[in-house]
Every structure is written in C-alpha cells, then in structure tokens.
Design an enzyme around this catalytic site. Sequence first.
Site, mmCIF file in Angstrom:
data_model
loop_
_atom_site.group_PDB
_atom_site.id
_atom_site.type_symbol
_atom_site.label_atom_id
_atom_site.label_comp_id
_atom_site.label_asym_id
_atom_site.label_seq_id
_atom_site.Cartn_x
_atom_site.Cartn_y
_atom_site.Cartn_z
ATOM 1 N N ALA A 104 -1.939 3.740 -4.938
ATOM 2 C CA ALA A 104 -2.929 3.375 -5.851
ATOM 3 C C ALA A 104 -4.259 3.196 -5.468
ATOM 4 O O ALA A 104 -4.612 3.074 -4.131
ATOM 5 C CB ALA A 104 -2.489 1.971 -6.493
ATOM 6 N N GLY A 147 1.654 3.613 -3.452
ATOM 7 C CA GLY A 147 2.118 4.154 -4.771
ATOM 8 C C GLY A 147 2.195 5.911 -4.724
ATOM 9 O O GLY A 147 3.004 6.277 -5.396
ATOM 10 N N GLU A 150 5.815 5.710 -3.930
ATOM 11 C CA GLU A 150 6.558 5.399 -5.015
ATOM 12 C C GLU A 150 6.539 6.586 -6.424
ATOM 13 O O GLU A 150 7.238 6.725 -7.014
ATOM 14 C CB GLU A 150 5.713 3.933 -5.939
ATOM 15 C CG GLU A 150 6.113 2.903 -4.705
ATOM 16 C CD GLU A 150 5.179 1.844 -5.073
ATOM 17 O OE1 GLU A 150 3.942 1.660 -5.262
ATOM 18 O OE2 GLU A 150 5.793 0.647 -5.168
ATOM 19 N N GLU A 170 1.565 -1.852 1.477
ATOM 20 C CA GLU A 170 0.925 -2.850 0.766
ATOM 21 C C GLU A 170 0.432 -3.935 1.237
ATOM 22 O O GLU A 170 -0.270 -4.866 0.979
ATOM 23 C CB GLU A 170 1.577 -2.864 -0.838
ATOM 24 C CG GLU A 170 1.506 -1.818 -1.743
ATOM 25 C CD GLU A 170 2.648 -0.651 -1.581
ATOM 26 O OE1 GLU A 170 3.144 -0.929 -0.400
ATOM 27 O OE2 GLU A 170 2.727 0.388 -2.308
HETATM 28 N N1 CAA Z 1 -7.339 4.199 -2.600
HETATM 29 C C1 CAA Z 1 -8.705 4.580 -2.821
HETATM 30 N N2 CAA Z 1 -9.499 5.198 -1.876
HETATM 31 C C2 CAA Z 1 -8.858 5.476 -0.775
HETATM 32 C C3 CAA Z 1 -7.383 5.296 -0.663
HETATM 33 C C4 CAA Z 1 -6.773 4.469 -1.712
HETATM 34 N N3 CAA Z 1 -5.374 4.271 -1.560
HETATM 35 N N4 CAA Z 1 -6.832 5.776 0.502
HETATM 36 C C5 CAA Z 1 -7.771 6.637 0.901
HETATM 37 N N5 CAA Z 1 -8.883 6.450 0.005
HETATM 38 C C6 CAA Z 1 -10.264 6.921 0.359
HETATM 39 C C7 CAA Z 1 -10.990 6.155 1.378
HETATM 40 O O1 CAA Z 1 -11.730 5.145 0.930
HETATM 41 C C8 CAA Z 1 -11.949 7.387 1.679
HETATM 42 O O2 CAA Z 1 -13.110 7.352 1.034
HETATM 43 P P1 CAA Z 1 -14.387 7.389 1.554
HETATM 44 O O3 CAA Z 1 -14.703 8.499 2.187
HETATM 45 O O4 CAA Z 1 -15.492 7.322 0.376
HETATM 46 O O5 CAA Z 1 -14.599 6.263 2.507
HETATM 47 C C9 CAA Z 1 -11.116 8.610 1.863
HETATM 48 O O6 CAA Z 1 -10.233 8.163 0.993
HETATM 49 C C10 CAA Z 1 -10.805 9.140 2.976
HETATM 50 O O7 CAA Z 1 -9.779 7.998 3.666
HETATM 51 P P2 CAA Z 1 -10.048 7.538 5.145
HETATM 52 O O8 CAA Z 1 -11.341 7.992 5.584
HETATM 53 O O9 CAA Z 1 -9.374 6.501 5.467
HETATM 54 O O10 CAA Z 1 -9.013 8.859 5.687
HETATM 55 P P3 CAA Z 1 -8.181 8.755 7.091
HETATM 56 O O11 CAA Z 1 -7.596 10.191 7.576
HETATM 57 O O12 CAA Z 1 -9.022 8.066 8.289
HETATM 58 O O13 CAA Z 1 -6.995 7.796 6.816
HETATM 59 C C11 CAA Z 1 -5.119 6.929 5.234
HETATM 60 C C12 CAA Z 1 -5.802 8.111 5.674
HETATM 61 C C13 CAA Z 1 -4.275 6.603 6.636
HETATM 62 C C14 CAA Z 1 -4.335 7.527 4.409
HETATM 63 C C15 CAA Z 1 -6.160 5.951 4.914
HETATM 64 O O14 CAA Z 1 -6.810 6.444 3.852
HETATM 65 C C16 CAA Z 1 -5.387 4.622 4.290
HETATM 66 O O15 CAA Z 1 -4.829 3.944 5.201
HETATM 67 N N6 CAA Z 1 -5.443 4.492 2.915
HETATM 68 C C17 CAA Z 1 -4.679 3.519 2.178
HETATM 69 C C18 CAA Z 1 -3.390 3.597 2.266
HETATM 70 C C19 CAA Z 1 -2.782 2.426 1.397
HETATM 71 O O16 CAA Z 1 -2.976 1.336 1.806
HETATM 72 N N7 CAA Z 1 -2.139 2.785 0.243
HETATM 73 C C20 CAA Z 1 -1.601 1.638 -0.707
HETATM 74 C C21 CAA Z 1 -2.043 1.333 -1.784
HETATM 75 S S1 CAA Z 1 -1.759 0.130 -2.634
HETATM 76 C C22 CAA Z 1 -0.489 0.817 -3.695
HETATM 77 O O17 CAA Z 1 -0.396 1.687 -3.818
HETATM 78 C C23 CAA Z 1 -0.056 -0.414 -4.655
HETATM 79 C C24 CAA Z 1 1.162 -0.041 -5.462
HETATM 80 O O18 CAA Z 1 2.086 -0.203 -4.959
HETATM 81 C C25 CAA Z 1 1.027 0.755 -6.479
#
Ligand code: CAA
Length: 296
Positions: A104, A147, A150, A170
């Site tokens: 998400a 998400g 999911e 999460e």
């Molecule tokens: N939401 C918003 N933006 C996101 C995102 C997310 N879930 N995941 C990645 N992005 C964005 C980053 O902020 C970044 O944007 P900017 O260039 O503007 O800074 C861009 O995508 C590229 O991401 P990274 O620079 O972090 O890329 P990476 O290769 O270094 O890492 C990753 C990749 C490991 C997937 C890392 O991006 C990450 O950990 N993302 C978050 C994963 C996460 O925590 N997901 C759970 C979300 S909560 C949820 O989903 C709730 C639910 O149950 C519904």
Amino acid sequence: MEVLGNGLRRLLLNSRNSSALKNCHAATFTRLMSSGQQLEYIIKDVKGEKKNVGLIQLNRRKALNALCDGLMSEVGQVLKEFEADKNIGCIVLTGMDKAFAAGADIKEMEGQNFSDVWYNSFLSQWNSVEQCKKPIIAAVNGYALGGGCELAMMCDIIYAGEKAQFGQPEITLGTIPGAGGTQRLTKAIGKSKAMELILTADRMSAVDAERAGLVSKVFPVDQLVDEAIKTAEKISSYSKITTAMCKEAVNASYEMSLKEGLHFEKRIFHASFATDDRKEGMTAFSEKRKPNFTDS
Ligand code: CAA
C-alpha cells in the site's frame, strides 16, 4: 478531460492538510479518469490467440507499484470491464520485473488518522479483486510486499518469477497487514510460517513460496507473463459458467466447515446440471469430439 484531470491531480497532490480531503479528490480524479477511459497507473490489454485473456499490468514504476488509491480504483474499474466482456474467460494481473507491488502507498497513508481510515473505509475498494467472478492469475516478479503480497493472494493462482520475494513488512511501519495478510497467508502456508513472516518482516523467496504452497509454479523472470497467459488461455477455453462455479466452490472452502463445504459443493455440482454446457461437455465426450461451450 485531460486538463480537468491534471488540475484535480495537482489539487490532490497539494492538499496535504487534510488526508480525508486528499482521499476525496483521489476518488473524484480516478472516477473522471476511468469514465474517460484514460488509465494513469495501470496498462490494460487483451491477450491470447482468441483474445480471451484480460491483462492488467501495474505501471507505477517510480514508486515500485505502490498501491495508491488511484491505482486500485483503476484495477477495480478494469476488472469490471473484463467481467462484462463475454469473450474474456480469465485475467492475468502482473507488475514489472523489479516489483509486482511494494505494498500500500505509505506516503498516502502517512498523514491519515484513525477517523480518516475508519470513515473512508480505507482499502475497501480493494475488495473488487476478491469479488471478481472470473479467475485471476497473479504473475509476480520482484517484490510482493505488504499490500502487494495481499493483492497477489486475493487472486486465484499465483505464478512467480525466480527472483520474486514475498513478505508482510507492516510491523516495521508500526501497523499490521490490512488487506488479508494475517488471514490468507496463514491459510496458504500455515500458522508458524505466516507468523514468522509477519512478526519478523522477513521475506520468502519464490522457491520457498512454492514449497510452502503460496505459489503454484515458478518460472524464469522473462517467461513468467507468457506462461501465465498460456494458463489463462487454457482456463478461458472452458465454459465460463462452469469456471465461475469452480471458483466459488473452492473459495467457499475458506469460510465453511468441511461438512458445510461438502454440502455447498454438492449443491453447485447439482446446479451445473441445469447448464447447457454440462450437457454439451458430456455429449461431446460420448461423441468423441471437442465440446462447443456456449457459456450458458
Ligand atoms: N509506498 C510508497 N512509496 C513506496 C513504497 C510504498 N509501499 N515502496 C517503495 N516506494 C517508493 C520509495 O519511496 C521510492 O520513492 P522515491 O524515489 O520518491 O524516494 C521508490 O518507491 C523506490 O523505492 P526505494 O528507493 O526504497 O527502492 P529500493 O530498491 O531501495 O527498495 C523496497 C525497495 C525494499 C521494496 C523498499 O522500497 C521498501 O521497503 N518499500 C516499502 C515496503 C513496505 O513496507 N510495504 C508495506 C506497505 S504497508 C501495507 O502494504 C499495508 C497493507 O497491508 C495494505
């Protein structure tokens, strides 16, 4: 439409003061986008020799397909269009090589408080995926996190590319999986493995996910989508009404006791005898020819 869409988008991006307002603009924006058939976050296509496979590719590359409100609205809209298309028998949902979806949209969630998410029924529009009557194959390359994992689990079959990674991180954000992770992952891979992934935020490889039963097949990255489309074509070649019956009966096993589920299955099995396609299928077998299903 384009001008109005961009204007609303700017308004949406700039309205940082109220997240509820932001959601409201997002919904309006995507409604306008959908009615104009312009898609910003996903690509819609129709595949297969008989053009009977609907393809949705998540296409929010810079954000690793983070599942923002607008993206999920478009997914719901296109699923509805595919459901209404009598020629389409199966849908493939995919992302890009690096990410199916990184979860998400954290930036969209960041400013929201309890009453925002409660009164807006935040994430409820994701239900359109699980409510789709036609089978959906998730073709997962790269990250399927939070998400994203999911969303894949809302689909009916998961195929993975060799480098896919599944996880529910999460807990690192101070929240819990909110689109089915605690429930579907547990049913797919069992309590101990699901609890470990959810409590540690560790990731599971494609091979381990297949071994655990989350994923049904693993393919080289560049062959994944073609393989998913091949399977979708096969599914589309059968009667669509029988396919919908199979899907409903399998999904019922999630919610019913064995006794209730067996009863439900028998009722649907009996109901299949009311269809032309059941008669055609059995007659074709006896006459040693291919059935000609009419989806009735
Ligand atoms: N939401 C918003 N933006 C996101 C995102 C997310 N879930 N995941 C990645 N992005 C964005 C980053 O902020 C970044 O944007 P900017 O260039 O503007 O800074 C861009 O995508 C590229 O991401 P990274 O620079 O972090 O890329 P990476 O290769 O270094 O890492 C990753 C990749 C490991 C997937 C890392 O991006 C990450 O950990 N993302 C978050 C994963 C996460 O925590 N997901 C759970 C979300 S909560 C949820 O989903 C709730 C639910 O149950 C519904």
